[in-house]
Design a protein around this motif. Structure first.
Motif, PDB file in Angstrom:
ATOM      1  N   GLY A 192       0.843  -1.196   0.000  1.00  0.00           N
ATOM      2  CA  GLY A 192       0.000   0.000   0.000  1.00  0.00           C
ATOM      3  C   GLY A 192       0.875   1.242   0.000  1.00  0.00           C
ATOM      4  O   GLY A 192       1.785   1.360   0.821  1.00  0.00           O
ATOM      5  N   LEU A 193       0.639   2.148  -0.943  1.00  0.00           N
ATOM      6  CA  LEU A 193       1.390   3.401  -1.008  1.00  0.00           C
ATOM      7  C   LEU A 193       0.480   4.543  -0.585  1.00  0.00           C
ATOM      8  O   LEU A 193      -0.637   4.667  -1.093  1.00  0.00           O
ATOM      9  N   ILE A 194       0.955   5.364   0.343  1.00  0.00           N
ATOM     10  CA  ILE A 194       0.164   6.514   0.799  1.00  0.00           C
ATOM     11  C   ILE A 194       0.897   7.790   0.393  1.00  0.00           C
ATOM     12  O   ILE A 194       2.068   7.981   0.743  1.00  0.00           O
ATOM     13  N   HIS A 195       0.201   8.650  -0.382  1.00  0.00           N
ATOM     14  CA  HIS A 195       0.815   9.857  -0.932  1.00  0.00           C
ATOM     15  C   HIS A 195       0.112  11.118  -0.425  1.00  0.00           C
ATOM     16  O   HIS A 195      -1.088  11.088  -0.135  1.00  0.00           O
ATOM     17  N   ILE A 223      -3.182   5.332  -2.018  1.00  0.00           N
ATOM     18  CA  ILE A 223      -4.116   6.245  -1.346  1.00  0.00           C
ATOM     19  C   ILE A 223      -3.468   7.628  -1.450  1.00  0.00           C
ATOM     20  O   ILE A 223      -2.303   7.793  -1.062  1.00  0.00           O
ATOM     21  N   ALA A 224      -4.183   8.621  -2.003  1.00  0.00           N
ATOM     22  CA  ALA A 224      -3.623   9.972  -2.118  1.00  0.00           C
ATOM     23  C   ALA A 224      -4.545  10.970  -1.427  1.00  0.00           C
ATOM     24  O   ALA A 224      -5.755  10.949  -1.640  1.00  0.00           O
ATOM     25  N   ASP A 225      -3.974  11.816  -0.584  1.00  0.00           N
ATOM     26  CA  ASP A 225      -4.744  12.843   0.124  1.00  0.00           C
ATOM     27  C   ASP A 225      -3.887  14.104   0.211  1.00  0.00           C
ATOM     28  O   ASP A 225      -3.028  14.216   1.077  1.00  0.00           O
ATOM     29  N   ARG A 230      -5.045  11.904  10.871  1.00  0.00           N
ATOM     30  CA  ARG A 230      -5.520  11.447   9.567  1.00  0.00           C
ATOM     31  C   ARG A 230      -4.498  10.541   8.887  1.00  0.00           C
ATOM     32  O   ARG A 230      -4.860   9.595   8.204  1.00  0.00           O
ATOM     33  N   VAL A 231      -3.222  10.840   9.105  1.00  0.00           N
ATOM     34  CA  VAL A 231      -2.167   9.954   8.565  1.00  0.00           C
ATOM     35  C   VAL A 231      -2.327   8.564   9.189  1.00  0.00           C
ATOM     36  O   VAL A 231      -2.305   7.551   8.495  1.00  0.00           O
ATOM     37  N   VAL A 232      -2.505   8.541  10.499  1.00  0.00           N
ATOM     38  CA  VAL A 232      -2.703   7.274  11.216  1.00  0.00           C
ATOM     39  C   VAL A 232      -3.928   6.548  10.650  1.00  0.00           C
ATOM     40  O   VAL A 232      -3.904   5.335  10.422  1.00  0.00           O
ATOM     41  N   GLY A 233      -4.991   7.316  10.371  1.00  0.00           N
ATOM     42  CA  GLY A 233      -6.210   6.735   9.804  1.00  0.00           C
ATOM     43  C   GLY A 233      -5.986   6.105   8.432  1.00  0.00           C
ATOM     44  O   GLY A 233      -6.480   5.016   8.142  1.00  0.00           O
ATOM     45  N   HIS A 234      -5.202   6.804   7.587  1.00  0.00           N
ATOM     46  CA  HIS A 234      -4.908   6.268   6.245  1.00  0.00           C
ATOM     47  C   HIS A 234      -4.079   4.983   6.335  1.00  0.00           C
ATOM     48  O   HIS A 234      -4.294   4.051   5.565  1.00  0.00           O
ATOM     49  N   VAL A 235      -3.129   4.968   7.266  1.00  0.00           N
ATOM     50  CA  VAL A 235      -2.303   3.767   7.444  1.00  0.00           C
ATOM     51  C   VAL A 235      -3.178   2.596   7.911  1.00  0.00           C
ATOM     52  O   VAL A 235      -3.073   1.477   7.393  1.00  0.00           O
ATOM     53  N   ALA A 236      -4.068   2.872   8.850  1.00  0.00           N
ATOM     54  CA  ALA A 236      -4.981   1.828   9.340  1.00  0.00           C
ATOM     55  C   ALA A 236      -5.892   1.338   8.206  1.00  0.00           C
ATOM     56  O   ALA A 236      -6.142   0.141   8.061  1.00  0.00           O
ATOM     57  N   SER A 237      -6.367   2.271   7.374  1.00  0.00           N
ATOM     58  CA  SER A 237      -7.227   1.898   6.228  1.00  0.00           C
ATOM     59  C   SER A 237      -6.476   1.009   5.249  1.00  0.00           C
ATOM     60  O   SER A 237      -7.039   0.059   4.699  1.00  0.00           O
ATOM     61  N   ALA A 238      -5.208   1.344   5.012  1.00  0.00           N
ATOM     62  CA  ALA A 238      -4.401   0.545   4.080  1.00  0.00           C
ATOM     63  C   ALA A 238      -4.218  -0.873   4.622  1.00  0.00           C
ATOM     64  O   ALA A 238      -4.262  -1.850   3.864  1.00  0.00           O
ATOM     65  N   GLU A 239      -4.050  -0.975   5.940  1.00  0.00           N
ATOM     66  CA  GLU A 239      -3.931  -2.313   6.546  1.00  0.00           C
ATOM     67  C   GLU A 239      -5.242  -3.086   6.363  1.00  0.00           C
ATOM     68  O   GLU A 239      -5.239  -4.257   5.970  1.00  0.00           O
ATOM     69  N   GLU A 240      -6.358  -2.394   6.605  1.00  0.00           N
ATOM     70  CA  GLU A 240      -7.671  -3.040   6.452  1.00  0.00           C
ATOM     71  C   GLU A 240      -7.928  -3.449   4.998  1.00  0.00           C
ATOM     72  O   GLU A 240      -8.635  -4.409   4.720  1.00  0.00           O
ATOM     73  N   ALA A 241      -7.346  -2.692   4.063  1.00  0.00           N
ATOM     74  CA  ALA A 241      -7.541  -2.991   2.635  1.00  0.00           C
ATOM     75  C   ALA A 241      -6.680  -4.171   2.176  1.00  0.00           C
ATOM     76  O   ALA A 241      -6.710  -4.553   1.010  1.00  0.00           O
ATOM     77  N   VAL A 271       4.921   5.234   2.984  1.00  0.00           N
ATOM     78  CA  VAL A 271       4.344   6.583   2.942  1.00  0.00           C
ATOM     79  C   VAL A 271       5.359   7.485   2.253  1.00  0.00           C
ATOM     80  O   VAL A 271       6.507   7.580   2.684  1.00  0.00           O
ATOM     81  N   THR A 272       4.942   8.131   1.152  1.00  0.00           N
ATOM     82  CA  THR A 272       5.893   8.713   0.215  1.00  0.00           C
ATOM     83  C   THR A 272       6.218  10.198   0.439  1.00  0.00           C
ATOM     84  O   THR A 272       6.826  10.829  -0.412  1.00  0.00           O
ATOM     85  N   CYS A 273       5.807  10.765   1.573  1.00  0.00           N
ATOM     86  CA  CYS A 273       6.071  12.192   1.819  1.00  0.00           C
ATOM     87  C   CYS A 273       6.858  12.377   3.118  1.00  0.00           C
ATOM     88  O   CYS A 273       6.484  11.838   4.157  1.00  0.00           O
ATOM     89  N   SER A 274       7.935  13.154   3.053  1.00  0.00           N
ATOM     90  CA  SER A 274       8.803  13.355   4.221  1.00  0.00           C
ATOM     91  C   SER A 274       8.198  14.285   5.267  1.00  0.00           C
ATOM     92  O   SER A 274       8.489  14.171   6.456  1.00  0.00           O
ATOM     93  N   SER A 275       7.366  15.231   4.826  1.00  0.00           N
ATOM     94  CA  SER A 275       6.837  16.244   5.768  1.00  0.00           C
ATOM     95  C   SER A 275       5.997  15.632   6.889  1.00  0.00           C
ATOM     96  O   SER A 275       5.903  16.186   7.971  1.00  0.00           O
ATOM     97  N   ILE A 276       5.367  14.481   6.601  1.00  0.00           N
ATOM     98  CA  ILE A 276       4.500  13.861   7.611  1.00  0.00           C
ATOM     99  C   ILE A 276       5.198  12.680   8.301  1.00  0.00           C
ATOM    100  O   ILE A 276       4.557  11.880   8.974  1.00  0.00           O
ATOM    101  N   GLY A 277       6.521  12.617   8.140  1.00  0.00           N
ATOM    102  CA  GLY A 277       7.305  11.503   8.690  1.00  0.00           C
ATOM    103  C   GLY A 277       7.023  11.145  10.143  1.00  0.00           C
ATOM    104  O   GLY A 277       6.826   9.967  10.470  1.00  0.00           O
ATOM    105  N   PRO A 278       6.994  12.140  11.049  1.00  0.00           N
ATOM    106  CA  PRO A 278       6.749  11.800  12.458  1.00  0.00           C
ATOM    107  C   PRO A 278       5.405  11.090  12.667  1.00  0.00           C
ATOM    108  O   PRO A 278       5.301  10.177  13.501  1.00  0.00           O
TER     109      PRO A 278
END
Length: 220
Positions: A6-9, A36-38, A58-69, A76-83
């Motif tokens: 799963g790739l999150i962008h 998943i792109a947001d 919301r990042v945590v939510g997207h990661v959880a959604s990707a696991e459920e999918a 996760v392809t963006c450095s700004s939301i790394g933490p």
């Protein structure tokens, strides 16, 4: 059974970038991939000048959604939301990778004096912090120099890519006099490296997308 990645962008523009890289490095591995792109994640972070708790949730939510999918692994392809990515990794049962970690690890292996260049302060800080922490994990003392290309991101968004490229090129040339290796905190800066004259590339300049996907080939 085929594994699923799963790739999150934080921008739809990153989907084809990573499609190209996964085609290059992961083709023939029988891997299923979904995206998943947001873009509100990055827009809110830039607007507020930092990663805020509601965006992190919301990042945590997207990661959880990707696991459920059905993802077996998430990038996760963006450095700004790394933490927030690291937070999310603690809350799911599958491995989650932030895109800049393989780059940070490689830089720590490559030299003691490390430079980080970004066009956004919201990316410069998390990437610099990650490099410091990965150096501790590797048991290495490093000297870190961070450089923000003031006004470059605004120029890019304002339809003046040549101004962006010029500012980034100037920063890279200056920094290459002082360090052993340079990290690009944003993948959007990589094209500037291709434009540099050979004599201006005094040290290795590395970017995260390709290194992250190469890292996936080793672990998937």
């Amino acid at each position: 059974m085929a594994k699923t990645l799963g790739l999150i962008h934080t921008s739809a523009t990153l989907v084809p970038v990573f499609q190209e890289l996964t085609d290059k490095y992961l083709a023939g591995k029988g891997l299923k991939i979904f995206n998943i792109a947001d873009d509100s994640l990055i827009k809110n972070t830039i607007e507020r000048g930092k990663l805020t708790p509601d965006t992190a949730r919301r990042v945590v939510g997207h990661v959880a959604s990707a696991e459920e999918a059905g993802a077996d692994f998430i990038l996760v392809t963006c450095s700004s939301i790394g933490p927030a990515v690291e937070m999310a990794a603690e809350l799911v049962d599958i491995p989650v990778l932030r895109v800049d970690q393989p780059m940070a690890d490689k830089a720590v292996q490559m030299g003691k004096k490390i430079g980080v260049v970004a066009t956004l302060s919201t990316t410069l800080e998390p990437t610099s912090d990650l490099v410091r922490r990965r150096a501790v994990v590797a048991g290495k003392d490093i000297e870190l120099t961070s450089k923000l290309c003031e006004g470059a991101f605004e120029a890019l968004m304002g339809g003046k890519p040549e101004v962006h490229d010029e500012k980034v090129a100037t920063a890279l040339k200056e920094l290459s006099q002082q360090v052993d290796v340079i990290l690009l905190a944003q993948a959007s800066m990589a094209r500037v490296v291709d434009q540099l004259a050979e004599e201006d590339k005094k040290v290795p300049i590395i970017a995260s997308p390709e290194l992250a996907v190469q890292h996936l080939t080793e672990i998937l």
